[in-house]
Design a protein around this motif. Structure first.
Motif, short mmCIF file in Angstrom:
data_model
loop_
_atom_site.label_atom_id
_atom_site.label_comp_id
_atom_site.label_asym_id
_atom_site.label_seq_id
_atom_site.Cartn_x
_atom_site.Cartn_y
_atom_site.Cartn_z
N SER A 150 51.37 34.21 37.58
CA SER A 150 50.90 35.48 38.08
C SER A 150 49.49 35.78 37.22
N TRP A 151 48.83 36.80 38.23
CA TRP A 151 47.41 37.17 37.60
C TRP A 151 47.13 38.63 38.53
N PRO A 152 46.80 39.51 37.84
CA PRO A 152 46.45 40.75 38.66
C PRO A 152 45.14 40.34 39.25
N THR A 153 45.16 41.16 40.65
CA THR A 153 44.12 40.97 41.46
C THR A 153 43.00 41.76 40.89
N PRO A 154 41.67 41.21 40.72
CA PRO A 154 40.53 41.86 40.07
C PRO A 154 39.68 42.76 41.20
N PRO A 155 39.13 43.65 40.83
CA PRO A 155 38.20 44.21 41.64
C PRO A 155 36.92 43.33 42.14
N PRO A 156 36.47 43.62 43.15
CA PRO A 156 35.19 42.76 43.81
C PRO A 156 34.08 42.36 42.63
N ALA A 157 33.91 43.26 41.79
CA ALA A 157 32.68 43.05 40.76
C ALA A 157 33.31 42.17 39.97
N LEU A 158 34.64 41.79 39.56
CA LEU A 158 35.17 40.93 38.43
C LEU A 158 35.72 39.97 38.75
N VAL A 159 35.28 39.39 40.18
CA VAL A 159 36.30 38.31 40.65
C VAL A 159 35.89 36.92 39.88
N GLU A 160 34.68 36.83 39.66
CA GLU A 160 34.15 35.56 38.80
C GLU A 160 34.79 35.70 37.28
N ALA A 161 34.42 36.89 36.96
CA ALA A 161 35.07 37.11 35.36
C ALA A 161 36.50 36.82 35.28
N SER A 162 37.23 37.20 36.27
CA SER A 162 38.74 37.12 36.22
C SER A 162 38.97 35.78 36.20
N GLU A 163 38.43 34.93 37.18
CA GLU A 163 38.77 33.50 37.28
C GLU A 163 38.54 32.70 35.93
N HIS A 164 37.25 33.04 35.32
CA HIS A 164 37.19 32.56 33.94
C HIS A 164 38.13 32.90 32.81
N PHE A 213 37.63 49.07 33.48
CA PHE A 213 38.21 49.32 32.28
C PHE A 213 39.95 49.12 32.65
N SER A 214 40.19 49.77 33.95
CA SER A 214 41.71 49.70 34.55
C SER A 214 41.94 48.18 34.60
N PHE A 215 41.17 47.49 35.18
CA PHE A 215 41.62 46.15 35.47
C PHE A 215 41.85 45.60 34.18
N LEU A 216 40.90 45.51 33.25
CA LEU A 216 40.98 45.02 31.81
C LEU A 216 42.36 45.44 31.11
N MET A 217 42.54 46.68 31.16
CA MET A 217 43.69 47.35 30.61
C MET A 217 45.12 46.76 31.18
N ASN A 218 45.02 46.81 32.70
CA ASN A 218 46.20 46.09 33.19
C ASN A 218 46.28 44.54 33.09
N LEU A 219 45.28 44.00 32.62
CA LEU A 219 45.16 42.65 32.41
C LEU A 219 46.01 42.34 31.18
N ILE A 220 45.53 43.46 30.18
CA ILE A 220 46.28 43.08 28.72
C ILE A 220 47.62 43.43 28.74
N ARG A 221 48.11 44.23 29.76
CA ARG A 221 49.60 44.51 29.82
C ARG A 221 50.34 43.73 30.55
#
Length: 1055
Positions: free
Chosen positions: A824-838, A806-814
């Motif tokens: 630029s793109w926020p660094t995702p947590p390990p569990a969301l690397v694939e979702a972050s790239e997509h 949730f914190s990553f997604l909220m940070n991504l929104i901002r």
């Protein structure tokens, strides 16, 4: 919270709006006044007397000045205050417009209220008479007088409407009320007419009794009519009309009704309706008035048969007017209009041949024998008109009697008309009536004044006034009065005429102080009088009377045979109007003047037996215009109505009087001993108050229940002192009230604040405890999740993992990229690397799609050119970065820089780009200014209007350019083209733009060579030239010693 509001209503009256329970109380007042608000008394308006005048003329300082009297009327008229008192007399000025002062709310405002507690109004007079009748058990009368058009008829309507609304009611009473109200439109239709002064002038006098029961409810009524102007039936002055009913019948009657009556819907067809040449009036809607009259006849109780016979008579009068006469050789008259006789015979239910003979002959009885004497044309016309007047006049009397019968089972209402037209039938009789009424008015006014003084124990001081008994005697005295002389002249045998009547007046009344004729007058007066005139000096002024017609109108005789015809009529109304006993009665009927004199004497007896109230109506102008005040006309009416005489009589004693309780209640604040309340006797309180105010003994008297103040200035000074005192009292009351209100408000707020604080503290404590428990649970779960964060998802770490995601997604929104170039793109947590790239890919696609969607065709073309330039020059040409931010243009030459001959030479080829260039000769490298013009097929080297060289794109082998920041480039062309002289060496200040345009037009994107050191180019005959490029501090182009073209260019960007 309470608040005090003061409202000024249209009558000029100040009221206080009611409280919660519908009643308004004045502090220290004995009682609430009425349900719709506290009425400030008449004295309240004195503070505005400079603007709106005084409400009672008695309070005028200069009461003997006619100018001051009229000026006070003017001030009030200007403010739409049409009512003013002279003591208990109401003066009413016709506003000639609708005023919002006759509503039911106004009626309630005047109901049951002391006469002087409210502003002047017709309702105040009406209510005062009604309450006096109920409390004193004595009959009342209201006398309404004034000129034609002054508003007498409307005033009487307002009185009737007031009683209809405010009096107690039951089923029977409602019927009586309706009939009383509906009698007005009927009497107006048959008795009113349009005159020069008034569109609805009453042409008769009316005395109406309204009978009340012991509960005060109207249960019946009775009407007596006086002096109907019958002559109007056969003649009207220019600009005037006959009685309303004739026009209403013609305009509003149904087609079947008019057909049955033999009438046409054209007033001009009838001789009795065209004399005044005014058949229609803009202010009168005869069609609507007809509907009102028909409805009123039904309400009053007329049967259908009675209405039918009544309309037959009205129609017969019109047909009589159209009866025409011709003259035989012997002078005898005969009827030329047989159609009218047929109509008359049918409508009047008489024998047509008998009627025809009666209109052309008169019956004479001599020595017991009846003889028929033929009439000439003039006599026949007079007989016809006499019959018309008699029929209409007697029908009108029958109509009044019929209304009386419907009202039968004492406030009384009387008003009369006043018209200054010079005739016996109106002017003489009406002015005689005015004299009698003025005599009655003065006597009753003095009587009421004397009674009030005696009741209060005040010494009565005799009042000197003009006694018009001498004028009344001049008219009515037996044997010597004008009426007696007129009757004697009418009855005496021999050749009597109007002139012999005038001579007898001169002989009998020659020395009278109030009578003069042309013969008896001095030289100056004779110039203003005709030889057939006599002048009477009335109380209101001098009036000239012309004797022509006096004898005929006084006789008002109808030939015997015409009476016989009417007595034989089968019309039920006419059988009541023409009694057959008249035919056998040998006594000569009374003359018109004697009838009126006797009726007036009876009226005076009736009025003397009642308690009078007076309404004096004034017409402000002759044009019937709202807001117009004709001072000359009003001065005449003030004199004519005797208002100044009345004011003088009223002011002969004390100008102002009030009951002790009212006077003390109003002015007690002006004395410390009486404020805020007086506990002793009222007379002692008033005495203390006036002594404190400094009243002199000659300025006032104390009666048994009232204080009498002699001079208005004394009252004005008292009222002005009260107005000043009000400010001090208001300040104290406001301070006291505000203090009490604020203290109560503070106590209430303090108590409320304690309750709110306790309640709020409890809520805050409970919320804080709940937050602490929730916080502890969150921290506990977070720590446990952090410990198990590397393990597969389980109940222990699911909260932590969800929070991280949730914190990553909220940070991504901002922190989402704002542009396509932002990587630029926020660094995702390990569990969301694939979702972050997509998500990053989708975000970029979305930004690109939005960017592409929003660009227009011009910008798209610009980008395409920039893409070509980037592909060719990026990281290869030193000055390329400086060109990126600069837009490529469609041409670098203005239209005025291009020779028209060049465009003509190009023919159908469209120019796509043009730029100024410098061309270097292949041998000596001499620089020459040229223009490079690109079309769809070729590039042209142009000098002014001359095409120096054409290079087809098909023969263009390539393009060479250095890697430095210079603008040199070489266009390589095929050597087998005989038209070409070799490669072309050019220089452009916009080299990136120029070469991009060339390669796009020639489709030679891959044919551009960027050389860092030197460029070789071909010259004719297989020879080659070389251009050497070196880096330096500034741009230099020159021929080197080795025969090469040397180009030195600065570096703009480091590599």
């Amino acid at each position: 919270m309470m608040e005090l509001k003061i409202q000024l209503i249209p009558t000029g009256e100040i009221i206080l709006p009611p409280g919660k329970n519908g009643e308004s109380y004045c502090h220290n007042c004995a009682k609430a006044v009425v349900n719709d608000g506290v009425r400030a008394m008449m004295e309240s308006a004195l503070t505005a007397r400079d603007r709106v005048g005084v409400q009672d003329f008695v309070l005028l300082e200069n009461h003997t000045s006619e100018v001051a009297f009229i000026e006070n009327l003017r001030k009030r008229f200007k403010e739409n205050l049409i009512y003013t008192y002279i003591g208990s007399v109401l003066v009413s000025v016709n506003p000639y417009k609708d005023l919002e002062i006759y509503t039911k709310q106004h009626m309630e405002r005047y109901r049951g209220v002391n006469f002087y507690e409210v502003s002047p109004h017709i309702y105040a007079i009406s209510d005062n008479a009604y309450r006096s009748m109920r409390t004193e058990r004595r009959d009342q009368c209201i006398l309404i007088s004034g000129e034609s058009g002054a508003g007498k008829t409307e005033a009487s309507k307002k009185v009737l409407q007031y009683y209809a609304v405010t009096c107690p009611a039951s089923g029977h009473v409602e019927t009586v009320k309706d009939r009383l109200l509906q009698s007005n439109p009927v009497l107006e239709a048959f008795g009113n007419a349009k005159t020069l002064r008034n569109d609805n002038s009453s042409r008769f006098g009316k005395y109406m009794d309204i009978q009340f029961d012991f509960k005060g409810a109207p249960v019946g009524g009775h009407i007596i009519n006086y002096l109907l102007e019958k002559s109007r039936v056969v003649h009207q002055s220019h600009g005037e009309r006959n009685f309303h009913i004739f026009y209403q019948l013609i305009e509003g009657g149904e087609e079947d009704l008019l057909r049955r009556l033999g009438l046409e819907r054209t007033p001009q067809q009838y001789q009795y309706l065209v004399k005044g040449q005014c058949p229609k009036v803009s202010s009168i809607n005869d069609r609507n008035e007809w509907k009102v009259v028909r409805k009123a006849l039904t309400v009053i109780g007329f049967s259908d048969d009675e209405v039918e016979e009544l309309l037959n008579i009205i129609a017969s009068v019109l047909h009589l007017g159209n009866v025409q006469f011709g003259g035989e050789d012997g002078g005898n008259a005969y009827i030329t209009t047989d159609t009218q006789i047929k109509y008359l015979a049918r409508l009047l239910n008489v024998d047509g041949s008998v009627l025809r003979e009666a209109l052309t002959h008169k019956k004479i009885i001599a020595k017991g024998e009846e003889l028929m004497s033929p009439l000439n044309q003039e006599q026949a016309g007079a007989a016809r008109d006499a019959l018309s007047k008699a029929v209409y006049g007697r029908t009108f009397t029958w109509l009044v009697n019929k209304i009386n019968a419907s009202l039968a089972f004492k406030v009384s209402l009387y008003y009369h008309i006043s018209n200054m037209a010079g005739s016996f039938e109106l002017q003489f009789c009406i002015n005689y009536c005015n004299e009698k009424l003025q005599q009655l008015f003065i006597e009753l006014t003095l009587k009421s004044e004397q009674e009030e003084y005696e009741a209060e124990g005040i010494t009565w001081e005799p009042v000197q006034y003009f006694n018009n008994k001498i004028i009344c005697d001049l008219v009515e005295e037996k044997f010597k009065g004008i009426i007696s002389i007129l009757d004697e002249e009418c009855l005496r045998p021999g050749d009597a005429s109007d002139l012999t009547f005038l001579e007898k007046l001169e002989k009998t009344l020659g020395g009278h102080a109030h009578f003069v004729t042309h013969k008896l007058a001095d030289g100056k007066t004779r110039k203003m009088m005709g030889r057939e005139d006599f002048r009477m000096i009335h109380y209101a002024g001098e009036v000239n009377y012309n004797v022509n017609g006096f004898l005929d109108k006084n006789n008002d005789l109808l030939f015997r045979n015409l009476k016989e015809v009417m007595c034989l009529s089968e019309n039920k109304i006419l059988t009541q109007c023409f009694d057959r006993e008249e035919l056998t009665d040998k006594k000569r009927p009374e003359t018109a003047a004697t009838q009126f004199k006797n009726s007036l004497a009876k009226l005076m007896e009736i009025l003397m037996s009642k308690e009078p109230s007076y309404v004096r109506c004034i017409k402000p102008n002759d044009a019937k215009q709202a807001g117009r005040f004709d001072e000359v006309l009003i001065r005449h009416q003030v004199k004519y109505l005797g208002l100044m005489e009345n004011l003088r009589v009223r002011r002969a004693g004390f100008a102002y009087r009030r009951r002790y309780e009212i006077f003390l209640q109003r002015y007690k604040s002006l004395c410390p001993d009486t404020w805020p309340s007086w506990d002793g006797r009222l007379v002692d309180g008033v005495s203390t108050l006036v002594k404190h105010l400094g009243y002199k003994p000659e300025e006032y008297k104390l009666g048994r229940s009232k204080i009498f103040i002699r001079f208005p200035k004394t009252l004005f000074a008292t009222e002005d002192a009260l107005e000043t005192r009000k400010h001090t009292l208001a300040t104290k009351l406001q301070a006291c009230w505000k203090g009490c209100r604020q203290k109560a408000k503070y106590r209430k707020m303090k108590h409320s604040a304690i309750l709110v604080q306790a309640w709020w503290r409890g809520i805050l404590a409970r919320r804080q405890a709940q937050r602490r428990r929730q916080s502890a649970d969150v921290i506990r779960r977070f720590i446990k999740g952090f410990i198990y964060r590397h393990q597969p998802r389980c109940p222990e770490n699911e909260y932590f993992l969800d929070y991280v995601r949730f914190s990553f997604l909220m940070n991504l929104i901002r922190n989402l990229p704002k542009t396509v170039l932002d990587k630029s793109w926020p660094t995702p947590p390990p569990a969301l690397v694939e979702a972050s790239e997509h998500l990053q890919r989708l975000c970029m696609q979305n930004m690109v799609w939005k960017y592409c969607k929003n660009i227009n065709s011009e910008w798209k073309h610009q980008l395409e050119q920039k893409m070509v330039a980037s592909e060719i020059f990026k990281d290869k040409k030193d000055n390329y970065p400086q060109s990126v931010s600069k837009l490529f243009v469609s041409t670098r030459l203005n239209w005025e820089d291009i020779n028209p001959k060049l465009l003509q030479s190009l023919g159908s080829e469209k120019m796509k780009y043009a730029v100024p260039v410098t061309k270097y000769d292949r041998k000596g490298y001499k620089s020459r200014s040229r223009q490079l013009v690109l079309t769809g097929d070729s590039a042209f080297i142009v000098e002014d209007a001359k095409l120096k060289q054409r290079i087809d794109y098909s023969s263009l082998k390539g393009i060479s350019v250095s890697s430095l920041s210079d603008g040199m480039f070489v266009l390589h062309v095929t050597s087998d083209d005989n038209k070409q002289k070799g490669d072309v060496v050019l220089q452009s200040d916009h080299v990136i733009e120029t070469l991009t345009k060339v390669v796009i037009c020639a489709d030679k994107i891959n044919s551009v060579n960027i050389n860092p050191g030197s460029i070789k180019f071909s010259i004719n005959n297989g020879k080659e030239g070389i251009i050497d490029f070196t880096a330096g501090s500034e741009l230099l182009i020159a021929k080197a010693k080795n025969g090469h073209l040397s180009v030195t260019a600065p570096r703009l960007n480091s590599r």
